[in-house]
Scaffold this motif. Structure first.
Motif, PDB file in Angstrom:
ATOM      1  N   VAL A  62      11.529 -26.976  -0.601  1.00 51.99           N
ATOM      2  CA  VAL A  62      12.837 -27.105  -1.407  1.00 51.99           C
ATOM      3  C   VAL A  62      12.251 -27.227  -2.795  1.00 51.99           C
ATOM      4  CG1 VAL A  62      14.994 -28.657  -2.112  1.00 51.99           C
ATOM      5  CG2 VAL A  62      14.525 -27.856   0.378  1.00 51.99           C
ATOM      6  N   PRO A  63      11.407 -28.229  -3.187  1.00 46.93           N
ATOM      7  CA  PRO A  63      10.805 -28.200  -4.651  1.00 46.93           C
ATOM      8  C   PRO A  63      10.232 -27.069  -5.036  1.00 46.93           C
ATOM      9  CG  PRO A  63      10.222 -29.888  -3.377  1.00 46.93           C
ATOM     10  CD  PRO A  63      10.613 -29.309  -2.282  1.00 46.93           C
ATOM     11  N   ALA A  64       9.433 -26.253  -4.276  1.00 51.07           N
ATOM     12  CA  ALA A  64       8.938 -24.977  -4.601  1.00 51.07           C
ATOM     13  C   ALA A  64       9.895 -23.943  -4.692  1.00 51.07           C
ATOM     14  CB  ALA A  64       7.861 -24.682  -3.594  1.00 51.07           C
ATOM     15  N   ALA A  65      10.842 -24.015  -4.025  1.00 53.90           N
ATOM     16  CA  ALA A  65      11.936 -23.012  -4.295  1.00 53.90           C
ATOM     17  C   ALA A  65      12.816 -23.345  -5.435  1.00 53.90           C
ATOM     18  CB  ALA A  65      13.028 -23.061  -3.220  1.00 53.90           C
ATOM     19  N   CYS A 104       4.549 -20.868  -7.098  1.00 57.61           N
ATOM     20  CA  CYS A 104       5.767 -21.542  -6.576  1.00 57.61           C
ATOM     21  C   CYS A 104       6.517 -20.747  -5.690  1.00 57.61           C
ATOM     22  CB  CYS A 104       6.495 -22.194  -7.697  1.00 57.61           C
ATOM     23  SG  CYS A 104       5.733 -23.767  -8.285  1.00 57.61           S
ATOM     24  N   THR A 105       6.968 -19.453  -6.002  1.00 58.97           N
ATOM     25  CA  THR A 105       7.804 -18.585  -5.358  1.00 58.97           C
ATOM     26  C   THR A 105       6.836 -18.020  -3.996  1.00 58.97           C
ATOM     27  OG1 THR A 105       8.377 -17.696  -7.345  1.00 58.97           O
ATOM     28  CG2 THR A 105       8.792 -16.395  -5.433  1.00 58.97           C
ATOM     29  N   ALA A 106       5.576 -17.819  -4.082  1.00 61.95           N
ATOM     30  CA  ALA A 106       4.911 -17.545  -2.806  1.00 61.95           C
ATOM     31  C   ALA A 106       4.909 -18.700  -1.929  1.00 61.95           C
ATOM     32  CB  ALA A 106       3.377 -17.192  -3.143  1.00 61.95           C
ATOM     33  N   LEU A 107       4.755 -19.955  -2.565  1.00 63.22           N
ATOM     34  CA  LEU A 107       4.745 -21.308  -1.643  1.00 63.22           C
ATOM     35  C   LEU A 107       6.009 -21.181  -0.769  1.00 63.22           C
ATOM     36  CD1 LEU A 107       3.254 -23.543  -0.441  1.00 63.22           C
ATOM     37  CD2 LEU A 107       4.274 -24.781  -2.605  1.00 63.22           C
ATOM     38  N   ALA A 108       7.318 -21.055  -1.584  1.00 63.84           N
ATOM     39  CA  ALA A 108       8.545 -21.117  -0.992  1.00 63.84           C
ATOM     40  C   ALA A 108       8.675 -20.238   0.072  1.00 63.84           C
ATOM     41  CB  ALA A 108       9.644 -20.926  -2.049  1.00 63.84           C
ATOM     42  N   LEU A 109       8.252 -18.944  -0.117  1.00 71.60           N
ATOM     43  CA  LEU A 109       8.337 -18.103   0.545  1.00 71.60           C
ATOM     44  C   LEU A 109       7.557 -18.351   2.095  1.00 71.60           C
ATOM     45  CD1 LEU A 109       8.289 -14.753  -1.244  1.00 71.60           C
ATOM     46  CD2 LEU A 109      10.127 -15.741  -0.044  1.00 71.60           C
ATOM     47  N   CYS A 110       6.304 -18.662   1.957  1.00 74.98           N
ATOM     48  CA  CYS A 110       5.454 -18.882   3.022  1.00 74.98           C
ATOM     49  C   CYS A 110       5.947 -20.246   3.721  1.00 74.98           C
ATOM     50  CB  CYS A 110       3.921 -19.292   2.554  1.00 74.98           C
ATOM     51  SG  CYS A 110       3.150 -17.809   1.952  1.00 74.98           S
ATOM     52  N   THR A 111       6.494 -21.392   2.972  1.00 74.23           N
ATOM     53  CA  THR A 111       7.035 -22.423   3.922  1.00 74.23           C
ATOM     54  C   THR A 111       8.249 -22.175   4.480  1.00 74.23           C
ATOM     55  OG1 THR A 111       7.734 -23.340   1.661  1.00 74.23           O
ATOM     56  CG2 THR A 111       5.752 -24.050   2.224  1.00 74.23           C
ATOM     57  N   GLY A 112       9.201 -21.250   3.917  1.00 73.42           N
ATOM     58  CA  GLY A 112       9.995 -20.975   4.253  1.00 73.42           C
ATOM     59  C   GLY A 112      10.128 -20.063   5.772  1.00 73.42           C
ATOM     60  N   ALA A 113       8.841 -19.296   5.877  1.00 77.02           N
ATOM     61  CA  ALA A 113       8.538 -18.581   7.018  1.00 77.02           C
ATOM     62  C   ALA A 113       8.164 -19.500   7.948  1.00 77.02           C
ATOM     63  CB  ALA A 113       7.599 -17.493   6.636  1.00 77.02           C
ATOM     64  N   LEU A 114       7.333 -20.616   7.814  1.00 75.28           N
ATOM     65  CA  LEU A 114       6.771 -21.597   8.668  1.00 75.28           C
ATOM     66  C   LEU A 114       7.978 -22.255   9.133  1.00 75.28           C
ATOM     67  CD1 LEU A 114       3.679 -22.592   6.803  1.00 75.28           C
ATOM     68  CD2 LEU A 114       3.767 -21.348   8.844  1.00 75.28           C
ATOM     69  N   TRP A 115       9.162 -22.439   8.500  1.00 79.57           N
ATOM     70  CA  TRP A 115      10.026 -23.190   8.939  1.00 79.57           C
ATOM     71  C   TRP A 115      11.084 -22.409   9.625  1.00 79.57           C
ATOM     72  CZ3 TRP A 115      14.190 -25.874   4.946  1.00 79.57           C
ATOM     73  CH2 TRP A 115      14.911 -26.793   5.696  1.00 79.57           C
ATOM     74  N   GLY A 116      11.224 -21.017   9.309  1.00 77.65           N
ATOM     75  CA  GLY A 116      12.044 -20.198   9.872  1.00 77.65           C
ATOM     76  C   GLY A 116      11.645 -19.784  11.400  1.00 77.65           C
ATOM     77  N   THR A 131      15.267 -12.181   0.699  1.00 75.00           N
ATOM     78  CA  THR A 131      15.246 -10.709  -0.087  1.00 75.00           C
ATOM     79  C   THR A 131      15.191 -10.892  -1.566  1.00 75.00           C
ATOM     80  OG1 THR A 131      16.193  -9.542   1.859  1.00 75.00           O
ATOM     81  CG2 THR A 131      15.844  -8.380  -0.224  1.00 75.00           C
ATOM     82  N   SER A 132      16.126 -11.665  -2.181  1.00 71.62           N
ATOM     83  CA  SER A 132      16.136 -11.921  -3.495  1.00 71.62           C
ATOM     84  C   SER A 132      15.183 -12.919  -3.921  1.00 71.62           C
ATOM     85  CB  SER A 132      17.482 -12.433  -4.008  1.00 71.62           C
ATOM     86  OG  SER A 132      17.917 -13.641  -3.102  1.00 71.62           O
ATOM     87  N   GLU A 133      14.493 -13.629  -3.097  1.00 74.03           N
ATOM     88  CA  GLU A 133      13.416 -14.553  -3.640  1.00 74.03           C
ATOM     89  C   GLU A 133      12.230 -13.622  -3.545  1.00 74.03           C
ATOM     90  OE1 GLU A 133      11.728 -18.382  -4.593  1.00 74.03           O
ATOM     91  OE2 GLU A 133      13.560 -17.708  -4.524  1.00 74.03           O
ATOM     92  N   LEU A 134      11.906 -12.715  -2.644  1.00 73.04           N
ATOM     93  CA  LEU A 134      11.065 -11.916  -2.595  1.00 73.04           C
ATOM     94  C   LEU A 134      11.095 -10.902  -3.875  1.00 73.04           C
ATOM     95  CD1 LEU A 134       8.453 -10.564  -1.183  1.00 73.04           C
ATOM     96  CD2 LEU A 134      10.073  -9.101   0.153  1.00 73.04           C
ATOM     97  N   LEU A 135      12.094 -10.535  -4.346  1.00 72.67           N
ATOM     98  CA  LEU A 135      12.195 -10.012  -5.585  1.00 72.67           C
ATOM     99  C   LEU A 135      11.822 -10.591  -6.602  1.00 72.67           C
ATOM    100  CD1 LEU A 135      13.054  -7.092  -7.205  1.00 72.67           C
ATOM    101  CD2 LEU A 135      15.272  -8.295  -7.036  1.00 72.67           C
ATOM    102  N   LEU A 137       9.444 -13.051  -6.697  1.00 66.08           N
ATOM    103  CA  LEU A 137       8.038 -12.918  -6.771  1.00 66.08           C
ATOM    104  C   LEU A 137       7.520 -11.557  -7.244  1.00 66.08           C
ATOM    105  CD1 LEU A 137       5.214 -13.811  -5.970  1.00 66.08           C
ATOM    106  CD2 LEU A 137       5.579 -13.011  -3.609  1.00 66.08           C
ATOM    107  N   PHE A 138       8.023 -10.505  -6.937  1.00 64.83           N
ATOM    108  CA  PHE A 138       7.642  -9.236  -7.443  1.00 64.83           C
ATOM    109  C   PHE A 138       7.930  -9.026  -9.156  1.00 64.83           C
ATOM    110  CE2 PHE A 138       8.659  -6.944  -3.290  1.00 64.83           C
ATOM    111  CZ  PHE A 138       7.412  -7.486  -2.881  1.00 64.83           C
ATOM    112  N   LEU A 139       8.925 -10.016  -9.553  1.00 65.68           N
ATOM    113  CA  LEU A 139       9.158 -10.046 -10.841  1.00 65.68           C
ATOM    114  C   LEU A 139       8.232 -10.540 -11.710  1.00 65.68           C
ATOM    115  CD1 LEU A 139      12.901 -10.414 -11.140  1.00 65.68           C
ATOM    116  CD2 LEU A 139      12.006  -8.507 -11.962  1.00 65.68           C
ATOM    117  N   TYR A 140       7.693 -11.687 -10.986  1.00 60.21           N
ATOM    118  CA  TYR A 140       6.685 -12.349 -11.824  1.00 60.21           C
ATOM    119  C   TYR A 140       5.366 -11.596 -11.743  1.00 60.21           C
ATOM    120  CZ  TYR A 140       8.608 -17.172 -11.690  1.00 60.21           C
ATOM    121  OH  TYR A 140       9.126 -18.181 -11.892  1.00 60.21           O
ATOM    122  N   LEU A 141       5.069 -11.143 -10.550  1.00 60.11           N
ATOM    123  CA  LEU A 141       3.812 -10.226 -10.440  1.00 60.11           C
ATOM    124  C   LEU A 141       3.811  -8.915 -11.348  1.00 60.11           C
ATOM    125  CD1 LEU A 141       3.000 -10.221  -6.811  1.00 60.11           C
ATOM    126  CD2 LEU A 141       1.964 -11.797  -8.383  1.00 60.11           C
ATOM    127  N   GLY A 142       5.170  -8.390 -11.530  1.00 65.45           N
ATOM    128  CA  GLY A 142       5.308  -7.216 -12.357  1.00 65.45           C
ATOM    129  C   GLY A 142       5.103  -7.667 -13.951  1.00 65.45           C
TER     130      GLY A 142
END
Length: 246
Positions: A62-65, A104-116, A131-135, A137-142
């Motif tokens: 949650v804090p990472a997200a 932080c976005t990558a950590l939120a996605l990874c921990t979300g997968a581990l929780w899911g 999907t919007s959280e993954l987008l 991450l792509f915005l940051y990387l872009g």
């Protein structure tokens, strides 16, 4: 009338030195808050009746997200200031925030997968929130990729700033996705009307959120100092800083 002196933090040298003063305090606060939040999360918060011990990943997820969204808003705000008022320091601030926001976005996605996986039976679904959280991450990387692909720093700042400002529309989509669509992701447990979270769990998440905020500020200021030295390397004050360290 004599011109008013500029605030010390509004000049590259002043920003560099004041950031250096803040970094140790922020690092210490982040470490202490992380230890306290971890202790609350592991030893004070009760076991969840449905999810058991597995829910404790919430104290990182949650804090990472939250930070992934807040950092992007701050980055977009700095980028907008760089575009409108032509402030080089604002452009550097946006660039300094981007890598930590991506982390932080990558950590939120990874921990979300581990929780899911134990809760939903799958690591990933093309859910609106995920999907919007993954987008995001792509915005940051872009943003980072676009800036690094342009050799002229001023043009790079402007181009990356436009992308950051346009991409901010994704932030409310992430936040309200669980209300706008029928998603697999659970709804918000915190709202203006109150909280459905047990007080110890809420306290642990609040402390960890502060720890993440202190960490983000610390790392962003460290990166800001590096960017200032890189961009101002031909200025006398940078030579003085280097001479003092040698």
């Amino acid at each position: 009338m004599a011109p008013r002196p500029m605030p010390p933090f509004s000049t590259p040298e002043g920003c560099y030195r004041r950031a250096g003063l803040a970094v140790p305090w922020l690092a210490g606060a982040a470490a202490l808050l992380a230890v306290l939040g971890g202790w609350i999360g592991w030893f004070v918060a009760p076991i969840d009746a449905q999810q058991g011990q597995g829910y404790r990943i919430i104290f990182v997820h949650v804090p990472a997200a939250q930070m992934s969204l807040l950092v992007y808003v701050a980055m977009a705000g700095a980028a907008a200031a760089a575009l409108v008022w032509r402030l080089p320091l604002a452009g550097m601030a946006a660039r300094a925030l981007a890598p930590t926001g991506a982390w932080c976005t990558a950590l939120a996605l990874c921990t979300g997968a581990l929780w899911g996986k134990p809760m939903w039976g799958t690591w990933w679904v093309w859910d609106a929130r995920l999907t919007s959280e993954l987008l995001l991450l792509f915005l940051y990387l872009g943003f980072l990729a676009l800036h690094s692909s342009i050799t002229d720093l001023h043009r790079a700042d402007r181009a990356a700033a436009v992308l950051a400002v346009v991409g901010v529309i994704n932030v409310p989509v992430i936040h309200f996705s669980v209300q706008w669509w029928n998603t697999l992701h659970q709804g918000a447990s915190l709202s203006l009307r109150g909280s459905t979270v047990a007080p110890p769990v809420l306290a642990g998440m609040a402390v960890m959120a502060l720890a993440f905020a202190a960490y983000v500020a610390c790392v962003a200021l460290l990166r800001m100092r590096c960017l200032l030295l890189e961009r101002e390397r031909n200025e006398p004050w940078v030579r003085d800083v280097v001479a003092q360290r040698c």
